[in-house]
Enzyme design. Structure first.
Site, PDB file in Angstrom:
ATOM      1  N   ASP A  34     -10.521   3.803  10.152  1.00  0.00           N
ATOM      2  CA  ASP A  34     -10.329   3.249   7.817  1.00  0.00           C
ATOM      3  C   ASP A  34     -11.281   1.729   8.183  1.00  0.00           C
ATOM      4  OD1 ASP A  34      -9.660   3.421   5.324  1.00  0.00           O
ATOM      5  OD2 ASP A  34      -8.006   3.062   5.472  1.00  0.00           O
TER       6      ASP A  34
ATOM      7  N   MET B 210       2.224   3.402   2.946  1.00  0.00           N
ATOM      8  CA  MET B 210       2.969   3.076   3.547  1.00  0.00           C
ATOM      9  C   MET B 210       3.705   2.082   3.573  1.00  0.00           C
ATOM     10  SD  MET B 210       1.094   3.242   7.717  1.00  0.00           S
ATOM     11  CE  MET B 210       2.834   2.262   8.846  1.00  0.00           C
TER      12      MET B 210
ATOM     13  N   GLY C  88       0.902  -0.975  -0.269  1.00  0.00           N
ATOM     14  CA  GLY C  88       0.020   0.037  -0.195  1.00  0.00           C
ATOM     15  C   GLY C  88       1.007   1.178   0.112  1.00  0.00           C
TER      16      GLY C  88
ATOM     17  N   LYS D 217       5.266  -6.594   8.131  1.00  0.00           N
ATOM     18  CA  LYS D 217       4.734  -5.456   7.517  1.00  0.00           C
ATOM     19  C   LYS D 217       5.922  -4.407   7.395  1.00  0.00           C
ATOM     20  CE  LYS D 217       0.673  -2.866   7.380  1.00  0.00           C
ATOM     21  NZ  LYS D 217       0.031  -1.689   8.040  1.00  0.00           N
TER      22      LYS D 217
ATOM     23  N   VAL E  19       3.374  -5.609   2.416  1.00  0.00           N
ATOM     24  CA  VAL E  19       3.287  -7.180   3.565  1.00  0.00           C
ATOM     25  C   VAL E  19       3.546  -8.465   3.309  1.00  0.00           C
ATOM     26  CG1 VAL E  19       1.388  -8.434   5.430  1.00  0.00           C
ATOM     27  CG2 VAL E  19       1.816  -5.807   4.677  1.00  0.00           C
TER      28      VAL E  19
END
Length: 173
Positions: free
Chosen positions: A133, A27, A25, A45, A30
């Site tokens: 979220d 950030m 993603g 992650k 994973v």
């Protein structure tokens, strides 16, 4: 020593051996990784790049998730920085996102799954943690049928000084 780039599949990262890339993603990325000390597979992650603000955010996510011991919340095992790479080790869930899982389900199955996710969120709220979220992409349905809320990356907690984390991201992390 700071690495010039993050570890990748096949490499050792401290006690973890990166086995398979599971997703990425905004950030971080994973991996399925082997925890060689405890003899189990984990979801690891790691941040895409060294960044103090993102490291703080990932540590907040780990602390938040570690405060909640509930069957409908992904368990956290470890967090740290190794050779300049920030990581969080979590329960590895073999399955799929709720978004993918719900495509071919009955109304009864959907209601049961969302109620289970709601129980996970309620447990987080009871610990003073607000997900911020929640969406089908941030819920995992294991091959065992158990629903687990994941990705507390934009968490807000009453136990830390208030900080503006901005709007929740629409990108999975």
């Amino acid at each position: 020593r700071i690495r010039s780039k993050a570890p990748s599949v096949g490499q050792q990262m401290g006690r973890y051996k990166l086995v398979e890339r599971l997703g990425a993603g905004a950030m971080g990325v994973v991996y399925r990784a082997e925890d060689r000390e405890l003899g189990r597979d984990v979801a690891l992650k790691q941040l895409h790049r060294p960044d103090a603000e993102l490291t703080d955010r990932l540590v907040r996510e780990a602390r938040s998730m570690a405060q909640v011991n509930h069957p409908n919340v992904v368990a956290v095992y470890d967090v740290g920085v190794l050779d300049g790479v920030t990581y969080i080790a979590m329960e590895l869930v073999s399955g799929q996102s709720m978004r993918a899982w719900q495509e071919v389900r009955t109304i009864k199955e959907l209601i049961e799954a969302y109620l289970a996710a709601g129980r996970g969120l309620a447990a987080a709220h009871a610990a003073g943690i607000v997900h911020r979220d929640f969406k089908p992409d941030n819920v995992l349905v294991g091959d065992d049928g158990r629903v687990r809320v994941a990705d507390f990356g934009v968490v807000q907690s009453a136990t830390w000084p208030s900080t503006d984390l901005g709007e929740p991201s629409s990108v999975d992390e």
